[in-house]
Design an enzyme around this catalytic site. Structure first.
Site, PDB file in Angstrom:
ATOM      1  N   ASP A 181      52.633  37.653  26.908  1.00 18.59           N
ATOM      2  CA  ASP A 181      51.358  37.148  27.438  1.00 18.59           C
ATOM      3  C   ASP A 181      50.293  37.100  26.341  1.00 18.59           C
ATOM      4  O   ASP A 181      50.334  37.887  25.394  1.00 18.59           O
ATOM      5  CB  ASP A 181      50.903  38.054  28.598  1.00 18.59           C
ATOM      6  CG  ASP A 181      49.847  37.393  29.473  1.00 18.59           C
ATOM      7  OD1 ASP A 181      49.649  36.162  29.352  1.00 18.59           O
ATOM      8  OD2 ASP A 181      49.220  38.112  30.271  1.00 18.59           O
TER       9      ASP A 181
ATOM     10  N   ASN B 237      53.385  29.725  37.250  1.00 17.27           N
ATOM     11  CA  ASN B 237      52.913  28.913  36.116  1.00 17.27           C
ATOM     12  C   ASN B 237      52.989  27.407  36.396  1.00 17.27           C
ATOM     13  O   ASN B 237      52.336  26.608  35.717  1.00 17.27           O
ATOM     14  CB  ASN B 237      53.693  29.234  34.833  1.00 17.27           C
ATOM     15  CG  ASN B 237      53.349  30.589  34.234  1.00 17.27           C
ATOM     16  OD1 ASN B 237      54.185  31.234  33.619  1.00 17.27           O
ATOM     17  ND2 ASN B 237      52.103  31.048  34.400  1.00 17.27           N
TER      18      ASN B 237
HETATM   19  C1  IPE Z   1      53.081  36.046  33.273  1.00 21.96           C
HETATM   20  O1  IPE Z   1      51.952  35.665  32.552  1.00 21.96           O
HETATM   21  C2  IPE Z   1      54.153  35.008  33.149  1.00 21.96           C
HETATM   22  C3  IPE Z   1      54.689  34.804  31.801  1.00 21.96           C
HETATM   23  C4  IPE Z   1      54.413  35.514  30.742  1.00 21.96           C
HETATM   24  C5  IPE Z   1      55.620  33.724  31.664  1.00 21.96           C
HETATM   25  P1  IPE Z   1      50.710  34.961  33.254  1.00 21.96           P
HETATM   26  O2  IPE Z   1      49.670  34.795  32.222  1.00 21.96           O
HETATM   27  O3  IPE Z   1      51.165  33.751  33.968  1.00 21.96           O
HETATM   28  O4  IPE Z   1      50.313  36.059  34.331  1.00 21.96           O
HETATM   29  P2  IPE Z   1      48.930  36.334  35.085  1.00 21.96           P
HETATM   30  O5  IPE Z   1      48.511  35.038  35.719  1.00 21.96           O
HETATM   31  O6  IPE Z   1      47.963  36.800  34.072  1.00 21.96           O
HETATM   32  O7  IPE Z   1      49.273  37.393  36.078  1.00 21.96           O
HETATM   33  C1  IPE Z   2      51.846  33.524  28.099  1.00 17.98           C
HETATM   34  O1  IPE Z   2      50.588  33.252  27.564  1.00 17.98           O
HETATM   35  C2  IPE Z   2      52.744  32.319  28.129  1.00 17.98           C
HETATM   36  C3  IPE Z   2      52.989  31.781  29.486  1.00 17.98           C
HETATM   37  C4  IPE Z   2      52.582  32.293  30.593  1.00 17.98           C
HETATM   38  C5  IPE Z   2      53.762  30.543  29.555  1.00 17.98           C
HETATM   39  P1  IPE Z   2      49.429  32.659  28.476  1.00 17.98           P
HETATM   40  O2  IPE Z   2      49.541  31.172  28.453  1.00 17.98           O
HETATM   41  O3  IPE Z   2      49.449  33.261  29.825  1.00 17.98           O
HETATM   42  O4  IPE Z   2      48.144  33.104  27.662  1.00 17.98           O
HETATM   43  P2  IPE Z   2      46.815  33.715  28.270  1.00 17.98           P
HETATM   44  O5  IPE Z   2      47.201  34.862  29.139  1.00 17.98           O
HETATM   45  O6  IPE Z   2      46.149  32.626  29.046  1.00 17.98           O
HETATM   46  O7  IPE Z   2      46.025  34.141  27.069  1.00 17.98           O
HETATM   47 MG    MG Z   3      48.604  34.920  30.605  1.00 18.07          MG
END
Ligand code: IPE
Ligand code: IPE
Ligand code: MG
Length: 246
Positions: free
Chosen positions: A21, A69
């Site tokens: 993340d 997502n």
């Molecule tokens: C969790 O990250 C899913 C992945 C890393 C693929 P998100 O960024 O989607 O999670 P939330 O929305 O902060 O819970």
């Molecule tokens: C994790 O990084 C990757 C996926 C969930 C695909 P994020 O895209 O959630 O990055 P932040 O949390 O918005 O910084």
């Molecule tokens: Mg994220």
């Protein structure tokens, strides 16, 4: 002394799960588009896989795309799918060279056709590799997985192949997408968020959780080794008291 030297190689976790993340925030911090963070995050995945191969971690599962997502802006979803397709094809050779088997869990049929095909192809190419199993969680959510398992059990019951009384934790777990993979002993989440976000709920019933502020594109094998050292300092009691262990 580096973290790698502090790891007790005889007490390694067999399976490490990671919620990767912070890609978007990493890019935003530099005034760049979110996609740039995802692209940089691929370099972290590569380094972590090699770090696991290096020290002998048998299973690595990374949360790459959750069911939730799909609700992101369509441009970001499309960019992630394209990046996924490009990455699995580019990395097939390196996975083979490193003796890594590629696996995928999640509602794979909801992925774009090209993605499904290329995933199947690279999984086939790497299927005999035995040093490490890399599982990508794609269009994955734990609640989806548990409901899917319940549906399969009901079907078996309707076909008179199973009765309600025969259902054990083992039989239930065998219907999950992680069948044949041991539960993770250690789960790492980057970027400072302290939540599970619908990842491996069943499998993480007794997993040690490790949270770090490091954003995923900055995460390298040294950070992984640091997490393993932290994990090895913990006492896993599984409900018992300290004196009962060993
Ligand atoms: C969790 O990250 C899913 C992945 C890393 C693929 P998100 O960024 O989607 O999670 P939330 O929305 O902060 O819970
Ligand atoms: C994790 O990084 C990757 C996926 C969930 C695909 P994020 O895209 O959630 O990055 P932040 O949390 O918005 O910084
Ligand atoms: Mg994220």
């Amino acid at each position: 002394m580096g973290f790698k030297e502090q790891i007790d190689i005889n007490r390694l976790p067999e399976h490490i799960a990671i919620i990767m993340d912070g890609n978007g925030r990493w890019a935003k911090n530099q005034g760049k588009f979110r996609v740039f963070g995802h692209e940089s995050g691929v370099l972290s995945v590569k380094d972590i896989v090699e770090g696991c191969v290096d020290i002998g971690i048998k299973y690595l599962t990374v949360y790459a795309f959750s069911t939730e997502n799909w609700n992101r802006p369509v441009e970001e979803v499309n960019a992630l799918m394209e990046l996924l397709i490009a990455t699995i094809n580019q990395e097939a050779e390196t996975l083979n060279k490193n003796n890594v088997r590629l696996n995928a869990i999640g509602d794979l049929n909801s992925l774009p056709e090209k993605c499904i095909q290329d995933l199947a192809n690279v999984m086939e190419i790497t299927k005999n590799n035995s040093r490490c199993t890399l599982t990508l969680a794609l269009s994955y959510s734990a609640k989806w997985e548990i409901v899917a398992a319940a549906k399969k059990l009901v079907k078996l019951a309707v076909e008179n192949k199973l009765s309600a009384d025969e259902i054990t934790e083992e039989i239930f777990a065998a219907q999950l997408t992680t069948t044949n993979i041991p539960d993770p002993e250690l789960m790492i989440r980057t970027s400072g968020e302290h939540r599970i976000s619908n990842f491996l709920l069943w499998q993480m019933a007794y997993t040690e959780l490790y949270f770090t502020e490091t954003l995923w594109p900055d995460f390298r094998r040294e950070h992984l080794f640091e997490a393993i050292v932290d994990y090895q300092k913990r006492e896993r009691r599984f409900g018992k008291i300290s004196e009962q262990l060993n």
